[in-house]
Design a protein around this motif. Structure first.
Motif, PDB file in Angstrom:
ATOM      1  N   THR A  97      33.230  37.546  39.755  1.00 36.66           N
ATOM      2  CA  THR A  97      33.511  37.756  41.173  1.00 36.66           C
ATOM      3  C   THR A  97      34.662  38.755  41.337  1.00 36.66           C
ATOM      4  O   THR A  97      35.417  39.005  40.386  1.00 36.66           O
ATOM      5  CB  THR A  97      33.935  36.435  41.828  1.00 36.66           C
ATOM      6  OG1 THR A  97      35.102  35.952  41.137  1.00 36.66           O
ATOM      7  CG2 THR A  97      32.835  35.391  41.754  1.00 36.66           C
ATOM      8  N   VAL A 116      45.500  31.465  45.657  1.00 32.86           N
ATOM      9  CA  VAL A 116      44.079  31.797  45.609  1.00 32.86           C
ATOM     10  C   VAL A 116      43.850  33.107  46.354  1.00 32.86           C
ATOM     11  O   VAL A 116      44.221  33.232  47.529  1.00 32.86           O
ATOM     12  CB  VAL A 116      43.224  30.684  46.270  1.00 32.86           C
ATOM     13  CG1 VAL A 116      41.740  30.991  46.117  1.00 32.86           C
ATOM     14  CG2 VAL A 116      43.546  29.329  45.676  1.00 32.86           C
ATOM     15  N   ALA A 164      36.744  37.307  48.240  1.00 28.37           N
ATOM     16  CA  ALA A 164      36.993  37.310  46.792  1.00 28.37           C
ATOM     17  C   ALA A 164      35.878  36.685  45.962  1.00 28.37           C
ATOM     18  O   ALA A 164      35.789  36.921  44.766  1.00 28.37           O
ATOM     19  CB  ALA A 164      38.300  36.581  46.499  1.00 28.37           C
TER      20      ALA A 164
HETATM   21  C1  LIG Z   1      29.490  38.629  28.618  1.00 32.27           C
HETATM   22  C2  LIG Z   1      30.881  38.845  29.140  1.00 32.27           C
HETATM   23  C3  LIG Z   1      31.372  40.129  29.274  1.00 32.27           C
HETATM   24  C4  LIG Z   1      32.648  40.355  29.768  1.00 32.27           C
HETATM   25  N1  LIG Z   1      33.080  41.638  29.947  1.00 32.27           N
HETATM   26  C5  LIG Z   1      34.285  41.880  30.528  1.00 32.27           C
HETATM   27  C6  LIG Z   1      34.703  43.214  30.801  1.00 32.27           C
HETATM   28  O1  LIG Z   1      33.985  44.191  30.547  1.00 32.27           O
HETATM   29  N2  LIG Z   1      35.911  43.389  31.372  1.00 32.27           N
HETATM   30  C7  LIG Z   1      36.713  42.339  31.706  1.00 32.27           C
HETATM   31  O2  LIG Z   1      37.792  42.551  32.242  1.00 32.27           O
HETATM   32  N3  LIG Z   1      36.360  41.063  31.439  1.00 32.27           N
HETATM   33  C8  LIG Z   1      35.150  40.818  30.875  1.00 32.27           C
HETATM   34  N4  LIG Z   1      34.766  39.523  30.633  1.00 32.27           N
HETATM   35  C9  LIG Z   1      35.665  38.421  30.972  1.00 32.27           C
HETATM   36  C10 LIG Z   1      35.427  37.894  32.411  1.00 32.27           C
HETATM   37  O3  LIG Z   1      34.096  38.075  32.797  1.00 32.27           O
HETATM   38  C11 LIG Z   1      36.304  38.588  33.396  1.00 32.27           C
HETATM   39  O4  LIG Z   1      37.619  38.191  33.175  1.00 32.27           O
HETATM   40  C12 LIG Z   1      35.915  38.330  34.841  1.00 32.27           C
HETATM   41  O5  LIG Z   1      36.554  39.267  35.643  1.00 32.27           O
HETATM   42  C13 LIG Z   1      36.216  36.942  35.297  1.00 32.27           C
HETATM   43  O6  LIG Z   1      35.687  36.785  36.593  1.00 32.27           O
HETATM   44  P1  LIG Z   1      35.143  35.380  37.089  1.00 32.27           P
HETATM   45  O7  LIG Z   1      34.818  35.529  38.528  1.00 32.27           O
HETATM   46  O8  LIG Z   1      34.072  34.896  36.209  1.00 32.27           O
HETATM   47  O9  LIG Z   1      36.459  34.519  36.930  1.00 32.27           O
HETATM   48  P2  LIG Z   1      36.649  33.045  36.359  1.00 32.27           P
HETATM   49  O10 LIG Z   1      36.270  32.981  34.935  1.00 32.27           O
HETATM   50  O11 LIG Z   1      36.032  32.071  37.284  1.00 32.27           O
HETATM   51  O12 LIG Z   1      38.226  32.942  36.483  1.00 32.27           O
HETATM   52  C14 LIG Z   1      39.088  33.685  35.676  1.00 32.27           C
HETATM   53  C15 LIG Z   1      40.530  33.300  36.030  1.00 32.27           C
HETATM   54  O13 LIG Z   1      40.844  33.768  37.332  1.00 32.27           O
HETATM   55  C16 LIG Z   1      41.126  32.674  38.206  1.00 32.27           C
HETATM   56  N5  LIG Z   1      40.487  32.993  39.474  1.00 32.27           N
HETATM   57  C17 LIG Z   1      39.175  33.242  39.707  1.00 32.27           C
HETATM   58  N6  LIG Z   1      38.974  33.552  40.991  1.00 32.27           N
HETATM   59  C18 LIG Z   1      40.184  33.502  41.586  1.00 32.27           C
HETATM   60  C19 LIG Z   1      40.638  33.712  42.915  1.00 32.27           C
HETATM   61  N7  LIG Z   1      39.790  34.054  43.895  1.00 32.27           N
HETATM   62  N8  LIG Z   1      41.946  33.561  43.170  1.00 32.27           N
HETATM   63  C20 LIG Z   1      42.810  33.233  42.203  1.00 32.27           C
HETATM   64  N9  LIG Z   1      42.443  33.009  40.927  1.00 32.27           N
HETATM   65  C21 LIG Z   1      41.152  33.146  40.626  1.00 32.27           C
HETATM   66  C22 LIG Z   1      40.575  31.447  37.523  1.00 32.27           C
HETATM   67  O14 LIG Z   1      41.286  30.291  37.868  1.00 32.27           O
HETATM   68  C23 LIG Z   1      40.766  31.808  36.069  1.00 32.27           C
HETATM   69  O15 LIG Z   1      42.074  31.564  35.695  1.00 32.27           O
HETATM   70  C24 LIG Z   1      33.481  39.262  30.114  1.00 32.27           C
HETATM   71  C25 LIG Z   1      32.992  37.962  29.979  1.00 32.27           C
HETATM   72  C26 LIG Z   1      31.705  37.746  29.514  1.00 32.27           C
HETATM   73  C27 LIG Z   1      31.213  36.329  29.410  1.00 32.27           C
END
Ligand SMILES: Cc1cc2nc3c(=O)[nH]c(=O)nc-3n(C[C@H](O)[C@H](O)[C@H](O)COP(=O)(O)OP(=O)(O)OC[C@H]3O[C@@H](n4cnc5c(N)ncnc54)[C@H](O)[C@@H]3O)c2cc1C
Lengths: 371, 475
Positions: B152, B216, B123
């Protein structure tokens, strides 16, 4: 001093878009070792939320030099300049730490970070010079005779210059812009003294240092420069051109060991080279390559940048990551022309059942000659 | 937490993951203090200290995560899963301190099955790295999030993300076949091999959208696709937003399979489209795209264009569509994206076609009229389309917010109240793809009504000590 770069740092602080290629961030999986993390740290320090101490300063000196991030930057932020400026500021404030200070002392005294030995001055005269540098001189000395043989095969006699002198990149990355400019200028002055109009370079790093940084690392080329900056060309490019023109040829080896070409440190900064250098390697290898996952535009550095002095453990992890990538590709033989990349790969290659081969030596052994 | 507790927890965590995978460094704690939520970012921007995590832990296996959760249960300390920290809802912000569980070391691709077209990966793998690996085999994970370079796989699934081409390929949750999950109490489970079956109740979807509050995610098997042989893009300009929405509705209900319909309202056409693409136009700018077999895509495009023209659309041709595709992510990055000192929020929502336009005007009016004194800008586009409706990706921006941080928080929260009230009163969901996180946590009870206590009971059963990501998703 940071006024010129603060807007870059504020932008990088709000952006995570180079995380997938930020070398140290990738091997450590730690946010602090990404341009975002570093920019957040610096801008937070400016807001009074963090202090400069051994730990925080160590972080700032633990990114390679921002080259991969800059190359992949979604909005072309000059992060590498900003990072160099922050480091220079920490140096001025006397906060940079022992390893960085020692590097400065060594570079100032010996013009290279490897050996207590001054560069050898170029002798003779000629239109074309080869910048030997410190990495070929001290890390992979087989390079120079092999390159001279290859150049002679295409009918070129060159003056060897800068033997044992750093190209300036280390000093630039470590926060010593004046020293970087001096080293850069010393090579140019040497060229002028032998009458050279063209400088041949052994690696992507040298090409980047001389060609892309024509400004002499944030400082204008000194008025005393006796030549206008010459043409810079990588030896691999020159040989690829001559190969295409039929002016040189190579006998293929009989060695069928699965092999791969390793794009050297700084290769991402010179995208035009990716295919050309591969054309050279395939001219001598009898089988197609196993390509690495982290190749060409997503190539990653080994621990050959100045980080080998500031954070040797991280440098080692960078190198091992490349060896793991090679191992996963099924290759057993790693070919590269960059003396520093070869040296670093070679340190641990045996542990992964891998063998390292200098491209210039391989070509020199197989060259058919001046057509 | 006392120093003694801190050291006891640290030593136990060290036994699980090893010393080098735990950090309590000043720099790390600061960098992990906030995700992309405006509020903690603003707090930092104004030079104030947000809540910091006590430990940043980098586990390498699901078993290690299970052990970490057991320690957290013993000491009753929060655990916040962190993927890329790119979430905009405060979901990964450590509001109560505790353990920041960075899952990025779980980054291996375990299997690419070219027969069933699936990929199984850990993941914590980075979205773009996963995509590169699939591209090597002519495949793609059709979740094209603008944040792929930093997000991720787990972060795609946990908040139920949507990528640029979701209109044809679905949301991240539509692509997942099964997952390995570490429950808050430390059991490691794997959900049934496929999601579509009649083998009993569907607990699988419970974890999608739980944003780390139910456990998780450590592995997922995702449906992938072949890279399309053709991608055709085209832009159309409408003078009337309602007609443009009608065109989009027809493309969807007639199943013409666009992979994208991006319809900018006149305000974002005049600002965003102009800034990023350089086009100066009055009206609603719409990009539509069709992919796959070139002949079929061309036919779908032609039929769709006929619908647009019949509703008054002006065909702008391919170039503006292709340019949009090439720059599609640039809307979100500095210096084009949202930035300080602005106050901003993406109040995105989703509803059915019958309510969509009304909801848009209601939210726009409510935000613009209530906060006119603050020179609020309200912009929106319609981006993720379904057979039954579409999402409205709306935003408010206040270029000159209050200087005082506490006052800024109050104004920020008032605007959100206004925007979400407009959504709920007009039949929308509080969110379509960014998730709930901390930001929308307080609206969950209103959204779910009498169903909310049921969700609370599920949470209590799964996570009796409430260690998993407290303060998020209403829990
Ligand atoms: C420039 C920009 C563009 C974006 N564009 C999009 C888009 O096109 N589409 C979209 O959907 N979103 C978008 N987002 C929002 C965000 O990037 C997404 O929600 C993304 O999928 C989050 O992934 P992350 O790994 O950064 O998660 P994080 O920000 O680290 O976590 C998000 C949430 O998920 C939980 N989490 C993370 N990993 C796990 C795991 N393995 N198990 C359980 N819970 C977990 C965390 O606790 C938190 O609550 C964008 C954000 C930015 C900054």
């Amino acid at each position: 001093m940071l006024d010129n770069v603060i807007s870059t740092l504020e932008n990088c602080r709000f952006c995570l878009m180079c995380r997938h290629v930020a070398p140290v961030g990738m091997v450590t999986n730690q946010e602090a070792y990404t341009p975002h993390g570093m920019a957040l740290l610096v801008t937070s320090q400016q807001r009074g939320l963090a202090t400069w101490n051994a730990e925080t300063v160590g972080i700032v000196f633990s990114e390679v030099d921002g080259g991969n991030s800059r190359t992949h930057c979604a909005t072309d932020q000059p992060f590498e300049e900003a990072l160099a400026a922050v480091r220079a500021e920490l140096v001025v404030q006397g906060l940079a730490g022992t390893a960085v200070t020692q590097l400065h002392t060594h570079l100032t005294q010996w013009h290279n970070p490897y050996q207590p030995q001054l560069p050898q001055s170029a002798t003779g005269a000629g239109q074309v010079a080869l910048f030997a540098g410190d990495e070929a001189a001290y890390l992979w000395p087989e390079t120079i005779p092999a390159v001279l043989k290859l150049l002679s095969a295409v009918g070129m006699e060159v003056v060897v210059g800068g033997y044992g002198r750093n190209n300036g990149l280390f000093a630039h990355s470590a926060g010593f812009p004046d020293l970087a400019a001096q080293l850069w200028q010393a090579t140019l002055d040497e060229l002028a003294s032998v009458g050279a109009k063209q400088l041949l370079l052994l690696s992507a790093g040298d090409f980047y240092a001389f060609n892309d940084r024509r400004g002499g690392f944030s400082r204008p080329v000194s008025a005393s420069a006796k030549v206008s900056p010459p043409d810079f060309i990588e030896v691999t490019d020159l040989l690829a051109e001559r190969l295409a023109a039929g002016e040189i040829a190579f006998r293929k080896t009989e060695d069928e060991t699965p092999w791969t070409y390793v794009d050297p440190t700084h290769a991402v900064r010179v995208p035009e080279r990716h295919e050309r250098v591969r054309g050279l390697v395939t001219a001598v290898m009898p089988t197609p390559p196993r390509e690495l996952f982290w190749r060409k535009e997503r190539a990653q550095p080994v621990g050959s940048t100045y980080i080998q002095f500031s954070s040797p453990a991280l440098a080692e992890r960078l190198t091992r990551a490349r060896l793991q990538d090679a191992q996963a590709s099924g290759a057993q033989l790693l070919i590269c022309e960059d003396p520093a990349t070869l040296h670093h790969l070679n340190r641990y290659a045996g542990e992964y059942g891998l063998r390292v081969q200098g491209l210039y030596e391989l070509l020199a052994q197989r060259v058919i000659g001046h057509q | 937490m006392t120093t003694l507790q801190h050291e006891m927890i640290r030593s136990e965590l060290e036994e699980v993951v090893g010393k080098e995978y735990i950090s309590t460094r000043e720099s790390d704690r600061l960098v992990y203090a906030t995700d992309w939520f405006w509020l903690p970012q603003m707090w930092l921007d104004r030079g104030a200290q947000p809540t910091l995590p006590d430990f940043i832990v980098h586990p390498g296996t699901a078993v290690e995560i299970a052990e970490i959760l057991k320690i957290a249960n013993t000491y009753r300390i929060p655990v916040v899963p962190w993927g890329g920290g790119s979430g905009s809802q405060g979901g990964a912000a450590p509001v109560f301190g505790g353990i920041m569980l960075d899952v990025k070391r779980l980054n291996r691709i375990l299997e690419i099955d070219e027969t069933s077209l699936t990929v199984t990966a850990e993941a914590g793998i980075n979205g773009s790295v996963l995509e590169w690996a699939l591209n090597e085999k002519g495949l793609t994970l059709p979740h094209y999030a603008a944040s792929a370079n930093c997000a991720t796989l787990g972060g795609y699934l946990a908040p139920r993300g949507s990528g640029t081409i979701s209109t044809k390929y679905g949301k991240a949750e539509d692509m997942v076949l099964n997952m390995q999950i570490v429950l808050p109490t430390g059991e490691i489970i794997r959900t049934p091999i496929v999601p579509d079956h009649a083998g009993g109740p569907d607990y699988f979807h419970l974890f999608l959208g739980s944003e780390g509050t139910f456990g998780v995610i450590t592995e997922a098997t995702m449906q992938v696709d072949y890279l399309p042989a053709a991608r055709l893009l085209r832009a159309v300009l409408f003078q009337n937003l309602g007609h443009a929405l009608g065109a989009g509705r027809q493309l969807m209900t007639r199943r013409l399979s666009p992979f994208v319909i991006r319809l900018y309202d006149p305000a974002s056409t005049a600002t965003q489209v102009k800034k990023v693409l350089g086009y100066e136009m009055d009206g609603a700018y719409m990009v539509m795209g069709f992919d796959g077999d070139p002949d079929i895509a061309a036919l779908q495009e032609q039929k769709s264009l006929e619908i647009c023209l019949a509703l008054g659309g002006q065909d702008l041709g391919r170039e503006p569509g292709e340019k949009w595709w090439d720059h599609r992510y640039h809307f979100y990055y500095p210096p084009n994206g949202l930035h300080f000192p602005w106050m901003y929020g993406t109040t995105e929502t989703v509803t059915t076609f019958d309510k969509l336009e009304k909801l848009y005007w209601a939210q726009k009016r409510a935000v613009e009229e209530t906060y006119a004194d603050w020179n609020v800008n309200y912009i929106g586009h319609f981006s993720h389309w379904f057979h039954w409706g579409a999402s409205l990706y709306s935003r408010f921006i206040i270029p000159e917010p209050p200087q005082e941080a506490e006052e800024a928080i109050r104004l920020h929260n008032r605007i959100w109240n206004t925007a979400i009230t407009a959504v709920l009163e007009n039949g929308g969901m509080i969110n379509e793809h960014h998730g709930v996180g901390l930001k929308l946590s307080r609206f969950m009870r209103r959204q779910y009504g009498p169903a909310w206590p049921m969700l609370e009971r599920i949470k209590k059963t799964l996570d009796p000590n409430g260690i998993m990501n407290p303060g998020k998703v209403g829990f």
